[in-house]
Design a protein around this motif. Structure first.
Motif, PDB file in Angstrom:
ATOM      1  N   GLN A 130       0.836  -1.208   0.000  1.00  0.00           N
ATOM      2  CA  GLN A 130       0.000   0.000   0.000  1.00  0.00           C
ATOM      3  C   GLN A 130       0.870   1.258   0.000  1.00  0.00           C
ATOM      4  O   GLN A 130       0.565   2.223  -0.712  1.00  0.00           O
ATOM      5  CB  GLN A 130      -0.936   0.003   1.205  1.00  0.00           C
ATOM      6  CG  GLN A 130      -1.903   1.178   1.197  1.00  0.00           C
ATOM      7  CD  GLN A 130      -2.862   1.146   2.377  1.00  0.00           C
ATOM      8  OE1 GLN A 130      -2.769   0.290   3.250  1.00  0.00           O
ATOM      9  NE2 GLN A 130      -3.775   2.095   2.399  1.00  0.00           N
ATOM     10  N   ASP A 131       1.968   1.260   0.762  1.00  0.00           N
ATOM     11  CA  ASP A 131       2.892   2.406   0.767  1.00  0.00           C
ATOM     12  C   ASP A 131       3.457   2.645  -0.630  1.00  0.00           C
ATOM     13  O   ASP A 131       3.535   3.784  -1.094  1.00  0.00           O
ATOM     14  CB  ASP A 131       4.057   2.172   1.738  1.00  0.00           C
ATOM     15  CG  ASP A 131       3.624   2.133   3.197  1.00  0.00           C
ATOM     16  OD1 ASP A 131       2.549   2.669   3.523  1.00  0.00           O
ATOM     17  OD2 ASP A 131       4.378   1.556   4.007  1.00  0.00           O
ATOM     18  N   VAL A 132       3.841   1.573  -1.280  1.00  0.00           N
ATOM     19  CA  VAL A 132       4.391   1.674  -2.630  1.00  0.00           C
ATOM     20  C   VAL A 132       3.346   2.245  -3.585  1.00  0.00           C
ATOM     21  O   VAL A 132       3.631   3.123  -4.391  1.00  0.00           O
ATOM     22  CB  VAL A 132       4.894   0.300  -3.136  1.00  0.00           C
ATOM     23  CG1 VAL A 132       5.296   0.363  -4.593  1.00  0.00           C
ATOM     24  CG2 VAL A 132       6.060  -0.178  -2.290  1.00  0.00           C
ATOM     25  N   GLY A 133       2.107   1.757  -3.470  1.00  0.00           N
ATOM     26  CA  GLY A 133       1.027   2.237  -4.329  1.00  0.00           C
ATOM     27  C   GLY A 133       0.733   3.708  -4.139  1.00  0.00           C
ATOM     28  O   GLY A 133       0.581   4.457  -5.119  1.00  0.00           O
ATOM     29  N   VAL A 134       0.665   4.162  -2.887  1.00  0.00           N
ATOM     30  CA  VAL A 134       0.378   5.576  -2.599  1.00  0.00           C
ATOM     31  C   VAL A 134       1.512   6.449  -3.097  1.00  0.00           C
ATOM     32  O   VAL A 134       1.281   7.484  -3.751  1.00  0.00           O
ATOM     33  CB  VAL A 134       0.143   5.789  -1.082  1.00  0.00           C
ATOM     34  CG1 VAL A 134       0.100   7.277  -0.740  1.00  0.00           C
ATOM     35  CG2 VAL A 134      -1.142   5.109  -0.642  1.00  0.00           C
ATOM     36  N   ARG A 135       2.741   6.049  -2.843  1.00  0.00           N
ATOM     37  CA  ARG A 135       3.887   6.849  -3.286  1.00  0.00           C
ATOM     38  C   ARG A 135       3.948   6.905  -4.811  1.00  0.00           C
ATOM     39  O   ARG A 135       4.236   7.947  -5.401  1.00  0.00           O
ATOM     40  CB  ARG A 135       5.183   6.275  -2.719  1.00  0.00           C
ATOM     41  CG  ARG A 135       6.352   7.207  -2.931  1.00  0.00           C
ATOM     42  CD  ARG A 135       7.568   6.720  -2.245  1.00  0.00           C
ATOM     43  NE  ARG A 135       8.134   5.626  -3.016  1.00  0.00           N
ATOM     44  CZ  ARG A 135       9.283   5.036  -2.738  1.00  0.00           C
ATOM     45  NH1 ARG A 135       9.983   5.433  -1.701  1.00  0.00           N
ATOM     46  NH2 ARG A 135       9.735   4.061  -3.479  1.00  0.00           N
ATOM     47  N   SER A 136       3.636   5.790  -5.446  1.00  0.00           N
ATOM     48  CA  SER A 136       3.636   5.748  -6.901  1.00  0.00           C
ATOM     49  C   SER A 136       2.560   6.675  -7.476  1.00  0.00           C
ATOM     50  O   SER A 136       2.793   7.400  -8.442  1.00  0.00           O
ATOM     51  CB  SER A 136       3.396   4.312  -7.356  1.00  0.00           C
ATOM     52  OG  SER A 136       3.384   4.234  -8.745  1.00  0.00           O
ATOM     53  N   GLU A 137       1.374   6.660  -6.868  1.00  0.00           N
ATOM     54  CA  GLU A 137       0.296   7.555  -7.323  1.00  0.00           C
ATOM     55  C   GLU A 137       0.669   9.017  -7.109  1.00  0.00           C
ATOM     56  O   GLU A 137       0.395   9.859  -7.963  1.00  0.00           O
ATOM     57  CB  GLU A 137      -1.005   7.247  -6.584  1.00  0.00           C
ATOM     58  CG  GLU A 137      -1.872   6.234  -7.268  1.00  0.00           C
ATOM     59  CD  GLU A 137      -3.269   6.227  -6.680  1.00  0.00           C
ATOM     60  OE1 GLU A 137      -4.179   6.745  -7.344  1.00  0.00           O
ATOM     61  OE2 GLU A 137      -3.427   5.700  -5.562  1.00  0.00           O
ATOM     62  N   LEU A 138       1.272   9.308  -5.968  1.00  0.00           N
ATOM     63  CA  LEU A 138       1.725  10.686  -5.717  1.00  0.00           C
ATOM     64  C   LEU A 138       2.696  11.122  -6.805  1.00  0.00           C
ATOM     65  O   LEU A 138       2.561  12.217  -7.372  1.00  0.00           O
ATOM     66  CB  LEU A 138       2.406  10.787  -4.344  1.00  0.00           C
ATOM     67  CG  LEU A 138       1.509  10.955  -3.131  1.00  0.00           C
ATOM     68  CD1 LEU A 138       2.311  10.761  -1.849  1.00  0.00           C
ATOM     69  CD2 LEU A 138       0.842  12.313  -3.135  1.00  0.00           C
ATOM     70  N   ALA A 139       3.656  10.294  -7.097  1.00  0.00           N
ATOM     71  CA  ALA A 139       4.657  10.631  -8.115  1.00  0.00           C
ATOM     72  C   ALA A 139       4.002  10.823  -9.475  1.00  0.00           C
ATOM     73  O   ALA A 139       4.363  11.735 -10.227  1.00  0.00           O
ATOM     74  CB  ALA A 139       5.714   9.533  -8.190  1.00  0.00           C
ATOM     75  N   GLN A 140       3.051   9.982  -9.800  1.00  0.00           N
ATOM     76  CA  GLN A 140       2.373  10.064 -11.090  1.00  0.00           C
ATOM     77  C   GLN A 140       1.603  11.371 -11.233  1.00  0.00           C
ATOM     78  O   GLN A 140       1.654  12.025 -12.275  1.00  0.00           O
ATOM     79  CB  GLN A 140       1.416   8.880 -11.242  1.00  0.00           C
ATOM     80  CG  GLN A 140       0.646   8.876 -12.541  1.00  0.00           C
ATOM     81  CD  GLN A 140      -0.335   7.718 -12.610  1.00  0.00           C
ATOM     82  OE1 GLN A 140      -0.409   6.889 -11.712  1.00  0.00           O
ATOM     83  NE2 GLN A 140      -1.099   7.671 -13.671  1.00  0.00           N
ATOM     84  N   HIS A 141       0.917  11.782 -10.190  1.00  0.00           N
ATOM     85  CA  HIS A 141       0.076  12.976 -10.280  1.00  0.00           C
ATOM     86  C   HIS A 141       0.833  14.279 -10.006  1.00  0.00           C
ATOM     87  O   HIS A 141       0.362  15.344 -10.406  1.00  0.00           O
ATOM     88  CB  HIS A 141      -1.116  12.852  -9.329  1.00  0.00           C
ATOM     89  CG  HIS A 141      -2.104  11.815  -9.754  1.00  0.00           C
ATOM     90  ND1 HIS A 141      -2.946  11.981 -10.820  1.00  0.00           N
ATOM     91  CD2 HIS A 141      -2.365  10.579  -9.272  1.00  0.00           C
ATOM     92  CE1 HIS A 141      -3.695  10.911 -10.970  1.00  0.00           C
ATOM     93  NE2 HIS A 141      -3.351  10.033 -10.048  1.00  0.00           N
ATOM     94  N   LEU A 142       1.984  14.188  -9.366  1.00  0.00           N
ATOM     95  CA  LEU A 142       2.758  15.405  -9.093  1.00  0.00           C
ATOM     96  C   LEU A 142       3.771  15.713 -10.192  1.00  0.00           C
ATOM     97  O   LEU A 142       4.030  16.874 -10.485  1.00  0.00           O
ATOM     98  CB  LEU A 142       3.478  15.297  -7.741  1.00  0.00           C
ATOM     99  CG  LEU A 142       2.586  15.361  -6.513  1.00  0.00           C
ATOM    100  CD1 LEU A 142       3.384  15.071  -5.254  1.00  0.00           C
ATOM    101  CD2 LEU A 142       1.900  16.719  -6.410  1.00  0.00           C
ATOM    102  N   GLY A 143       4.363  14.702 -10.777  1.00  0.00           N
ATOM    103  CA  GLY A 143       5.388  14.932 -11.789  1.00  0.00           C
ATOM    104  C   GLY A 143       6.689  15.386 -11.150  1.00  0.00           C
ATOM    105  O   GLY A 143       6.821  15.452  -9.926  1.00  0.00           O
ATOM    106  N   ARG A 144       7.654  15.742 -11.981  1.00  0.00           N
ATOM    107  CA  ARG A 144       8.978  16.129 -11.462  1.00  0.00           C
ATOM    108  C   ARG A 144       9.147  17.633 -11.319  1.00  0.00           C
ATOM    109  O   ARG A 144       9.961  18.099 -10.545  1.00  0.00           O
ATOM    110  CB  ARG A 144      10.063  15.615 -12.404  1.00  0.00           C
ATOM    111  CG  ARG A 144      10.182  14.124 -12.406  1.00  0.00           C
ATOM    112  CD  ARG A 144      11.304  13.685 -13.296  1.00  0.00           C
ATOM    113  NE  ARG A 144      11.473  12.257 -13.271  1.00  0.00           N
ATOM    114  CZ  ARG A 144      12.352  11.612 -13.963  1.00  0.00           C
ATOM    115  NH1 ARG A 144      13.172  12.280 -14.768  1.00  0.00           N
ATOM    116  NH2 ARG A 144      12.446  10.307 -13.894  1.00  0.00           N
ATOM    117  N   SER A 145       8.413  18.385 -12.091  1.00  0.00           N
ATOM    118  CA  SER A 145       8.666  19.830 -12.151  1.00  0.00           C
ATOM    119  C   SER A 145       8.104  20.606 -10.969  1.00  0.00           C
ATOM    120  O   SER A 145       8.365  21.788 -10.841  1.00  0.00           O
ATOM    121  CB  SER A 145       8.087  20.396 -13.452  1.00  0.00           C
ATOM    122  OG  SER A 145       6.685  20.193 -13.490  1.00  0.00           O
ATOM    123  N   VAL A 146       7.360  19.968 -10.086  1.00  0.00           N
ATOM    124  CA  VAL A 146       6.716  20.670  -8.979  1.00  0.00           C
ATOM    125  C   VAL A 146       7.689  20.981  -7.828  1.00  0.00           C
ATOM    126  O   VAL A 146       7.463  21.906  -7.069  1.00  0.00           O
ATOM    127  CB  VAL A 146       5.489  19.866  -8.470  1.00  0.00           C
ATOM    128  CG1 VAL A 146       5.922  18.634  -7.727  1.00  0.00           C
ATOM    129  CG2 VAL A 146       4.599  20.726  -7.611  1.00  0.00           C
TER     130      VAL A 146
END
Length: 138
Positions: free
Chosen positions: A69-85
């Motif tokens: 679940q931690d991996v899933g949440v972190r992955s979703e955060l990364a997907q929706h935030l992107g790198r440029s933020v």
């Protein structure tokens, strides 16, 4: 050295006969090979491989110190935030998640972040939210 002469002599007339026979076989809508496995396969005959649905739950092994679940949440955060933020504060993170149509649960999770912090990457956000993070090898 003696050459044997039989009834199967090759000459221009025999060449023409063989060409006609071969042309007929090639023009026919059937295989010219004796064994089916040697036939040429049409392009695109390989089975299609289905790509993984992005909405599926993480099914691999999680790194030490994290749950699936931690991996899933972190992955979703990364997907929706992107790198440029990054670097970003709480308000920027929440605004970016909403702009990128993140799930409401993810936005609610980001609203739990401390107000006066700056985050340099998803890892620091995960740590601040109390999610498990990878254990460093030592």
């Amino acid at each position: 050295m003696a050459m044997e002469h039989g009834t199967e002599k090759i000459g221009p007339a025999r060449d023409d006969l063989l060409k006609k026979q071969l042309r007929g076989e090639l023009a026919g809508d059937r295989s010219v090979r004796a064994e089916e496995e040697r036939d040429l396969q049409p392009a695109g005959a390989e089975p299609l491989v289905a790509r993984r649905n992005p909405d599926t739950v993480f099914t691999g092994a999680a790194p030490r110190g994290m749950t699936a679940q931690d991996v899933g949440v972190r992955s979703e955060l990364a997907q929706h935030l992107g790198r440029s933020v990054y670097p970003a504060g709480k308000n920027t993170i929440i605004a970016t998640l909403r702009r990128n149509n993140a799930p409401d649960e993810l936005v609610a999770l980001a609203e739990r972040l401390p107000k006066n912090e700056q985050y340099g990457n998803v890892q620091s956000i995960a740590e601040s939210l109390g999610l498990g993070t990878e254990e460093r090898r030592g």
